[in-house]
Design a protein around this motif. Structure first.
Motif, PDB file in Angstrom:
ATOM      1  N   TYR A  14       0.285   9.408   4.575  1.00 50.17           N
ATOM      2  CA  TYR A  14       0.438   8.971   5.965  1.00 50.17           C
ATOM      3  C   TYR A  14       0.625   7.471   6.034  1.00 50.17           C
ATOM      4  O   TYR A  14      -0.175   6.713   5.472  1.00 50.17           O
ATOM      5  N   ASP A  15       1.665   7.055   6.754  1.00 51.03           N
ATOM      6  CA  ASP A  15       1.787   5.655   7.132  1.00 51.03           C
ATOM      7  C   ASP A  15       0.977   5.498   8.417  1.00 51.03           C
ATOM      8  O   ASP A  15       1.434   5.871   9.507  1.00 51.03           O
ATOM      9  N   ALA A  16      -0.254   5.006   8.241  1.00 52.49           N
ATOM     10  CA  ALA A  16      -1.167   4.833   9.384  1.00 52.49           C
ATOM     11  C   ALA A  16      -1.267   3.346   9.735  1.00 52.49           C
ATOM     12  O   ALA A  16      -2.290   2.886  10.245  1.00 52.49           O
ATOM     13  N   ALA A  17      -0.165   2.608   9.464  1.00 49.50           N
ATOM     14  CA  ALA A  17      -0.151   1.153   9.713  1.00 49.50           C
ATOM     15  C   ALA A  17      -0.576   0.820  11.137  1.00 49.50           C
ATOM     16  O   ALA A  17      -1.189  -0.214  11.382  1.00 49.50           O
ATOM     17  N   HIS A  18      -0.253   1.706  12.094  1.00 52.80           N
ATOM     18  CA  HIS A  18      -0.560   1.433  13.508  1.00 52.80           C
ATOM     19  C   HIS A  18      -1.885   2.034  13.956  1.00 52.80           C
ATOM     20  O   HIS A  18      -2.241   1.890  15.134  1.00 52.80           O
ATOM     21  N   ALA A  53       0.853  -1.201   0.000  1.00 48.67           N
ATOM     22  CA  ALA A  53       0.000   0.000   0.000  1.00 48.67           C
ATOM     23  C   ALA A  53       0.886   1.247   0.000  1.00 48.67           C
ATOM     24  O   ALA A  53       0.623   2.220  -0.721  1.00 48.67           O
ATOM     25  N   LEU A  54       1.966   1.199   0.779  1.00 47.79           N
ATOM     26  CA  LEU A  54       2.904   2.327   0.818  1.00 47.79           C
ATOM     27  C   LEU A  54       3.639   2.469  -0.516  1.00 47.79           C
ATOM     28  O   LEU A  54       3.705   3.567  -1.089  1.00 47.79           O
ATOM     29  N   GLU A  55       4.176   1.345  -0.965  1.00 49.02           N
ATOM     30  CA  GLU A  55       5.014   1.379  -2.166  1.00 49.02           C
ATOM     31  C   GLU A  55       4.201   1.831  -3.391  1.00 49.02           C
ATOM     32  O   GLU A  55       4.619   2.706  -4.145  1.00 49.02           O
ATOM     33  N   PHE A  58      -2.957   1.558   5.713  1.00 49.68           N
ATOM     34  CA  PHE A  58      -3.078   0.733   6.926  1.00 49.68           C
ATOM     35  C   PHE A  58      -2.464  -0.637   6.677  1.00 49.68           C
ATOM     36  O   PHE A  58      -2.448  -1.117   5.540  1.00 49.68           O
ATOM     37  N   SER A  59      -2.015  -1.244   7.762  1.00 50.77           N
ATOM     38  CA  SER A  59      -1.550  -2.636   7.702  1.00 50.77           C
ATOM     39  C   SER A  59      -2.542  -3.509   8.455  1.00 50.77           C
ATOM     40  O   SER A  59      -2.943  -3.172   9.575  1.00 50.77           O
ATOM     41  N   PHE A  60      -2.906  -4.622   7.833  1.00 53.55           N
ATOM     42  CA  PHE A  60      -3.771  -5.609   8.515  1.00 53.55           C
ATOM     43  C   PHE A  60      -2.969  -6.886   8.779  1.00 53.55           C
ATOM     44  O   PHE A  60      -3.463  -8.000   8.650  1.00 53.55           O
ATOM     45  N   VAL A 118      10.980  -0.611   9.158  1.00 56.74           N
ATOM     46  CA  VAL A 118      11.771  -0.419   7.924  1.00 56.74           C
ATOM     47  C   VAL A 118      10.921  -0.259   6.667  1.00 56.74           C
ATOM     48  O   VAL A 118      11.357   0.348   5.694  1.00 56.74           O
ATOM     49  N   SER A 119       9.723  -0.818   6.690  1.00 60.23           N
ATOM     50  CA  SER A 119       8.844  -0.753   5.523  1.00 60.23           C
ATOM     51  C   SER A 119       8.689   0.682   5.005  1.00 60.23           C
ATOM     52  O   SER A 119       8.699   0.907   3.784  1.00 60.23           O
ATOM     53  N   THR A 120       8.552   1.643   5.904  1.00 63.88           N
ATOM     54  CA  THR A 120       8.317   3.040   5.505  1.00 63.88           C
ATOM     55  C   THR A 120       9.474   3.530   4.631  1.00 63.88           C
ATOM     56  O   THR A 120       9.262   4.107   3.555  1.00 63.88           O
ATOM     57  N   THR A 121      10.691   3.292   5.090  1.00 69.82           N
ATOM     58  CA  THR A 121      11.869   3.776   4.361  1.00 69.82           C
ATOM     59  C   THR A 121      12.083   2.952   3.083  1.00 69.82           C
ATOM     60  O   THR A 121      12.360   3.513   2.015  1.00 69.82           O
ATOM     61  N   THR A 140      -0.033  -9.213  13.339  1.00 68.19           N
ATOM     62  CA  THR A 140       0.385  -8.645  14.631  1.00 68.19           C
ATOM     63  C   THR A 140      -0.331  -7.346  14.977  1.00 68.19           C
ATOM     64  O   THR A 140      -0.076  -6.771  16.040  1.00 68.19           O
ATOM     65  N   LYS A 141      -1.198  -6.873  14.100  1.00 68.33           N
ATOM     66  CA  LYS A 141      -1.829  -5.568  14.331  1.00 68.33           C
ATOM     67  C   LYS A 141      -3.133  -5.703  15.131  1.00 68.33           C
ATOM     68  O   LYS A 141      -3.652  -6.809  15.324  1.00 68.33           O
ATOM     69  N   VAL A 142      -3.659  -4.555  15.572  1.00 65.64           N
ATOM     70  CA  VAL A 142      -4.922  -4.524  16.332  1.00 65.64           C
ATOM     71  C   VAL A 142      -6.030  -5.216  15.545  1.00 65.64           C
ATOM     72  O   VAL A 142      -6.885  -5.896  16.100  1.00 65.64           O
TER      73      VAL A 142
HETATM   74  C1  LIG Z   1       4.874   1.601  10.538  1.00 63.65           C
HETATM   75  C2  LIG Z   1       4.673   0.458   9.603  1.00 63.65           C
HETATM   76  N1  LIG Z   1       4.606   0.699   8.284  1.00 63.65           N
HETATM   77  C3  LIG Z   1       4.391  -0.282   7.396  1.00 63.65           C
HETATM   78  C4  LIG Z   1       4.254  -1.587   7.790  1.00 63.65           C
HETATM   79  C5  LIG Z   1       4.080  -2.662   6.760  1.00 63.65           C
HETATM   80  O1  LIG Z   1       2.885  -3.342   6.899  1.00 63.65           O
HETATM   81  P1  LIG Z   1       2.751  -4.897   6.448  1.00 63.65           P
HETATM   82  O2  LIG Z   1       3.464  -5.706   7.466  1.00 63.65           O
HETATM   83  O3  LIG Z   1       1.280  -5.125   6.425  1.00 63.65           O
HETATM   84  O4  LIG Z   1       3.348  -5.006   5.091  1.00 63.65           O
HETATM   85  C6  LIG Z   1       4.300  -1.894   9.156  1.00 63.65           C
HETATM   86  C7  LIG Z   1       4.155  -3.256   9.617  1.00 63.65           C
HETATM   87  O5  LIG Z   1       4.229  -4.089  10.056  1.00 63.65           O
HETATM   88  C8  LIG Z   1       4.531  -0.853  10.091  1.00 63.65           C
HETATM   89  O6  LIG Z   1       4.630  -1.118  11.403  1.00 63.65           O
END
Ligand SMILES: Cc1ncc(COP(=O)(O)O)c(C=O)c1O
Length: 355
Positions: free
Chosen positions: A144-148, A52-54, A168-170, A75-78, A173-175
């Protein structure tokens, strides 16, 4: 996880339809349920939060230039920035809530800056108005990285409704999880449409391939899990709230232990319970982590190291350029938190910290 019967019920439909992936009925039902939950029309489902970010950056048409972001994140964000051929420019964070320090953003803007990518880290909401004001004045996109932050509201508005895109990340390990999965919520209909194409190889029609896309579609089994878990989200968040209250009661006021702030105007999802171990505690973060491990308690050094300090980026960035983030990353410990964590266990964890 939902009750097995509830999930099996959803699976029966998949067996009847004999449709496993590629935008099937469960995908559409889950997307509609999210539209209603998030209060936003333009929701695209993806295979995970990372894609979703990429693809979100790509859908915004950002093909070169610099993206101002935080190193205090997963690390996903970077990686999403770098894998798009863009250059991350790291902004320091606020020592109060660990989100991007908005007073430091404008100094980092150059004629190559194309976007700002802030993270609602631990579900702590960024300074949304200030970030949008800077972006508007400089003609920058905001993703916005709203993964959390799934399920949160800011000033009564669903958190998906800010920036050009919120993702968002589903992940399990997420809520809220759909096993693996993610979503991108777009302000603009054309961006949303492009994102959907990008998630399916850029295929518009059988013979028209209009984007250099990837395969990032959510399959029917993940959508079915998402549908089930969404029904129980409010209860899950309430249980987590109770766990965080139990932690706060025991740890509030303990010398050298700084708790995550309770933000005004934010309805939290209680995703994480980070503590920052300050000098007055008398023991380092690593020593406390070891002491907890010895008792079979596994807290995480989350986020350590900074993404700017990860092995794959060694020598490319200067972690010392974001001194607050560097300091917090060496002191932070995220305590165990899940809905079924009982008060007795919280008591046991806190006793180790207090001792
Ligand atoms: C801040 C943040 N961004 C992005 C991700 C990537 O999400 P996903 O694990 O669903 O690919 C995570 C996930 O774990 C995350 O904590």
């Amino acid at each position: 996880m939902p009750e097995l019967d509830e999930y099996v019920n959803e699976l029966k439909d998949i067996w009847d339809a004999r449709w496993l992936t590629n935008f099937g009925a469960k995908h559409e039902a889950f997307r509609k349920a999210l539209i209603s939950r998030l209060g936003s029309e333009r929701v695209e489902l993806l295979v995970n939060g990372h894609m979703a970010l990429e693809l979100g950056l790509k859908a915004l048409g950002l093909e070169s230039g610099e993206v101002i972001t935080t190193p205090f994140t997963f690390v996903s964000t970077t990686h999403a920035i770098v894998r798009n051929g863009l250059t991350p420019v790291f902004c320091d964070i606020s020592p109060d809530d660990y989100t991007m320090d908005v007073s430091k953003i404008e100094d980092l803007i150059t004629d190559r800056t194309v976007a700002i990518l802030p993270v609602h880290v631990y579900g702590n909401i960024c300074e949304i108005e200030a970030i949008q004001d800077i972006a508007d004045r400089h003609g920058l996109k905001v993703l916005y990285d709203a993964a959390h932050a799934f399920g949160e509201r800011y000033k009564g508005v669903g958190i998906a409704n800010f920036g050009d895109i919120s993702i968002f990340s589903f992940h399990a390990t997420k809520v809220f999880n759909s096993i693996e999965g993610g979503a991108a919520v777009c302000r603009d209909g054309a961006v949303s449409e492009k994102l959907r194409l990008l998630s399916d190889f850029g295929i518009s029609t059988e013979t028209d391939i209009d984007e250099t896309g990837a395969n990032a579609k959510m399959n029917e089994f993940c959508a079915a899990m998402g549908l089930c878990n969404l029904r129980h989200l409010d209860r899950e968040i309430e249980k987590r709230r109770q766990v965080t209250c139990a932690y706060r009661e025991r740890l509030e006021g303990v010398k050298g232990i700084k708790l995550n702030p309770l933000q005004d105007d934010v309805e939290s999802n209680h995703a994480y319970f980070p503590i920052v171990v300050e000098d007055e505690y008398g023991m380092s973060r690593d020593e406390l982590s070891d002491a907890l491990n010895e008792e079979g308690i596994f807290a995480r050094k989350y986020f350590y190291p900074l993404t700017s300090d990860c092995g794959c980026y060694k020598g490319r960035f200067d972690p010392a350029a974001t001194p607050v983030a560097l300091d917090i990353s060496k002191r932070v410990l995220t305590l165990p938190l899940y809905a079924s964590l009982d008060e007795e266990t919280v008591e046991r964890i806190c006793k180790v910290i207090l001792k």
